[in-house]
Design a protein around this motif. Structure first.
Motif, PDB file in Angstrom:
ATOM      1  N   THR A   1       0.865  -1.195   0.059  1.00 61.34           N
ATOM      2  CA  THR A   1      -0.232   0.249   0.021  1.00 61.34           C
ATOM      3  C   THR A   1       0.799   1.326   0.050  1.00 61.34           C
ATOM      4  OG1 THR A   1      -1.771  -1.215   1.253  1.00 61.34           O
ATOM      5  CG2 THR A   1      -1.790   1.390   1.320  1.00 61.34           C
ATOM      6  N   GLN A   2       0.631   2.046  -0.946  1.00 59.29           N
ATOM      7  CA  GLN A   2       1.188   3.468  -1.071  1.00 59.29           C
ATOM      8  C   GLN A   2       0.399   4.446  -1.135  1.00 59.29           C
ATOM      9  OE1 GLN A   2       4.399   3.865  -0.509  1.00 59.29           O
ATOM     10  NE2 GLN A   2       5.213   1.848  -0.289  1.00 59.29           N
ATOM     11  N   ILE A   3       0.797   5.693  -1.273  1.00 59.76           N
ATOM     12  CA  ILE A   3       0.012   6.900  -1.575  1.00 59.76           C
ATOM     13  C   ILE A   3      -0.363   6.927  -2.981  1.00 59.76           C
ATOM     14  CG2 ILE A   3       0.126   9.441  -1.817  1.00 59.76           C
ATOM     15  CD1 ILE A   3       1.956   9.359   0.691  1.00 59.76           C
TER      16      ILE A   3
ATOM     17  N   LEU B   1      -5.296  10.165 -15.157  1.00 60.10           N
ATOM     18  CA  LEU B   1      -3.920   9.623 -14.828  1.00 60.10           C
ATOM     19  C   LEU B   1      -3.732   9.210 -13.534  1.00 60.10           C
ATOM     20  CD1 LEU B   1      -1.179   9.033 -15.943  1.00 60.10           C
ATOM     21  CD2 LEU B   1      -0.535  11.346 -15.482  1.00 60.10           C
ATOM     22  N   LEU B   2      -3.474   7.702 -13.424  1.00 60.20           N
ATOM     23  CA  LEU B   2      -3.038   7.262 -11.937  1.00 60.20           C
ATOM     24  C   LEU B   2      -1.803   7.337 -12.000  1.00 60.20           C
ATOM     25  CD1 LEU B   2      -3.649   5.671  -9.492  1.00 60.20           C
ATOM     26  CD2 LEU B   2      -3.571   3.777 -11.158  1.00 60.20           C
ATOM     27  N   ALA B   3      -1.106   7.982 -10.608  1.00 59.36           N
ATOM     28  CA  ALA B   3       0.226   7.724 -10.384  1.00 59.36           C
ATOM     29  C   ALA B   3       0.235   7.452  -8.697  1.00 59.36           C
ATOM     30  CB  ALA B   3       0.967   9.097 -10.734  1.00 59.36           C
ATOM     31  N   ALA B   4       1.384   7.020  -8.309  1.00 64.11           N
ATOM     32  CA  ALA B   4       1.525   6.645  -6.957  1.00 64.11           C
ATOM     33  C   ALA B   4       3.061   6.918  -6.556  1.00 64.11           C
ATOM     34  CB  ALA B   4       0.978   5.290  -6.838  1.00 64.11           C
ATOM     35  N   THR B   5       3.300   6.856  -5.180  1.00 61.76           N
ATOM     36  CA  THR B   5       4.678   6.627  -4.563  1.00 61.76           C
ATOM     37  C   THR B   5       4.889   5.272  -5.010  1.00 61.76           C
ATOM     38  OG1 THR B   5       3.661   6.205  -2.577  1.00 61.76           O
ATOM     39  CG2 THR B   5       4.759   8.505  -3.178  1.00 61.76           C
ATOM     40  N   PRO B   6       6.368   4.777  -5.273  1.00 64.59           N
ATOM     41  CA  PRO B   6       6.870   3.595  -5.591  1.00 64.59           C
ATOM     42  C   PRO B   6       6.251   2.444  -4.630  1.00 64.59           C
ATOM     43  CG  PRO B   6       8.573   5.174  -5.647  1.00 64.59           C
ATOM     44  CD  PRO B   6       7.500   5.908  -4.982  1.00 64.59           C
ATOM     45  N   PHE B   7       5.682   1.647  -5.303  1.00 63.22           N
ATOM     46  CA  PHE B   7       5.402   0.116  -4.641  1.00 63.22           C
ATOM     47  C   PHE B   7       6.455  -0.633  -4.434  1.00 63.22           C
ATOM     48  CE2 PHE B   7       1.322   1.755  -6.466  1.00 63.22           C
ATOM     49  CZ  PHE B   7       0.525   1.716  -5.624  1.00 63.22           C
ATOM     50  N   LYS B   8       6.404  -1.166  -3.034  1.00 68.20           N
ATOM     51  CA  LYS B   8       7.630  -2.152  -2.754  1.00 68.20           C
ATOM     52  C   LYS B   8       6.850  -3.661  -2.546  1.00 68.20           C
ATOM     53  CE  LYS B   8      11.231  -2.825   0.169  1.00 68.20           C
ATOM     54  NZ  LYS B   8      12.272  -2.120   1.436  1.00 68.20           N
ATOM     55  N   HIS B   9       7.365  -4.563  -3.257  1.00 64.47           N
ATOM     56  CA  HIS B   9       6.764  -6.055  -3.154  1.00 64.47           C
ATOM     57  C   HIS B   9       7.524  -6.889  -2.682  1.00 64.47           C
ATOM     58  CE1 HIS B   9       2.944  -4.714  -5.079  1.00 64.47           C
ATOM     59  NE2 HIS B   9       3.879  -3.889  -5.808  1.00 64.47           N
ATOM     60  N   ASP B  10       7.525  -7.743  -1.774  1.00 59.71           N
ATOM     61  CA  ASP B  10       8.341  -9.088  -1.463  1.00 59.71           C
ATOM     62  C   ASP B  10       7.837  -9.957  -2.510  1.00 59.71           C
ATOM     63  OD1 ASP B  10       9.323  -7.731   0.810  1.00 59.71           O
ATOM     64  OD2 ASP B  10       7.986  -8.688   2.305  1.00 59.71           O
ATOM     65  N   ILE B  11       9.080 -10.703  -2.823  1.00 56.08           N
ATOM     66  CA  ILE B  11       8.820 -12.020  -3.815  1.00 56.08           C
ATOM     67  C   ILE B  11       8.906 -13.267  -3.229  1.00 56.08           C
ATOM     68  CG2 ILE B  11       9.547 -13.000  -5.781  1.00 56.08           C
ATOM     69  CD1 ILE B  11      10.630 -10.292  -6.721  1.00 56.08           C
ATOM     70  N   THR B  12       8.091 -13.948  -3.016  1.00 57.85           N
ATOM     71  CA  THR B  12       8.260 -15.297  -2.143  1.00 57.85           C
ATOM     72  C   THR B  12       8.331 -16.868  -3.128  1.00 57.85           C
ATOM     73  OG1 THR B  12       5.819 -15.391  -1.844  1.00 57.85           O
ATOM     74  CG2 THR B  12       6.938 -14.194  -0.340  1.00 57.85           C
TER      75      THR B  12
END
Length: 204
Positions: free
Chosen positions: A57-59, A75-86
């Motif tokens: 979850t981000q802004i 236009l959709l934008a956001a702060t960078p999403f960070k995902h764990d890869i499992t």
């Protein structure tokens, strides 16, 4: 005319005036800012069985320009999403991404309605960066290719007054990426996330 009847008429007239102030019109710009959650629906994994991508979850920020009273370009934008890869539930890496999405929206309600549901269809571009590995893949170089795909959207605005509004929206995005380890392609990962956003908006 008694006092109660007069009060009802005044209240009704006030609601009509307020509704007219809420109108969406050609040339309006709507800025929405809130919390956006990207929830990958990983499927058709041709890389390694058991590989998955966790949510984040981000802004989220959306900007809509009303082309007509019923059509908007967002236009959709956001702060960078960070995902764990499992892999089978254990973390083996992580990545960041930005998913700018451009959509044409249709608002079916009369422009003076306080409730403004809408549907949208557009194009998503996802750029992956800052990939890293850990656990079973520690010491290897992970690369995820950028992705182009379609995006569908459902949303609703509720006007508080003539400028401020509340918003809820959901997107389904087509995001596929080629996975490379140490420069060798292992396969394709279909992430295809659901994106959920709740926000506060302001109409200019």
């Amino acid at each position: 005319m008694n006092r109660k009847t007069l009060s009802v008429l005044v209240m009704g007239a006030s609601l009509v005036v307020t509704a007219n102030c809420m109108a969406y019109e050609a040339g309006d710009m709507i800025l929405r800012v809130g919390a956006a959650n990207v929830d990958p629906q990983t499927s058709n994994n041709t890389v390694v069985a058991g590989l998955d991508v966790e949510d984040d979850t981000q802004i989220g920020i959306t900007g809509t320009y009303m082309l007509t009273n019923n059509l908007g370009l967002e236009l959709l934008a956001a702060t960078p999403f960070k995902h764990d890869i499992t892999l089978d539930g254990a973390k083996v890496g992580e990545t960041k991404h930005l998913p700018p999405t451009l959509s044409l929206q249709y608002y079916p309600m009369d422009s003076s309605s306080a409730f403004q549901p809408y549907v949208g269809l557009g194009i998503n571009y996802t750029e992956f960066f800052s990939e890293s590995t850990t656990g079973a893949l520690a010491g290897t170089k992970l690369e995820l290719d950028s992705s182009w795909g379609l995006a569908g959207q459902l949303g609703v605005d509720y006007s508080i007054n003539d400028q401020w509004l509340l918003n809820a929206a959901v997107w389904k995005m087509d995001i596929n990426t080629d996975v490379k380890v140490n420069g060798s392609k292992l396969g394709e990962l279909e992430i295809d996330p659901m994106v959920y956003m709740v926000s506060v908006g302001y109409k200019f």
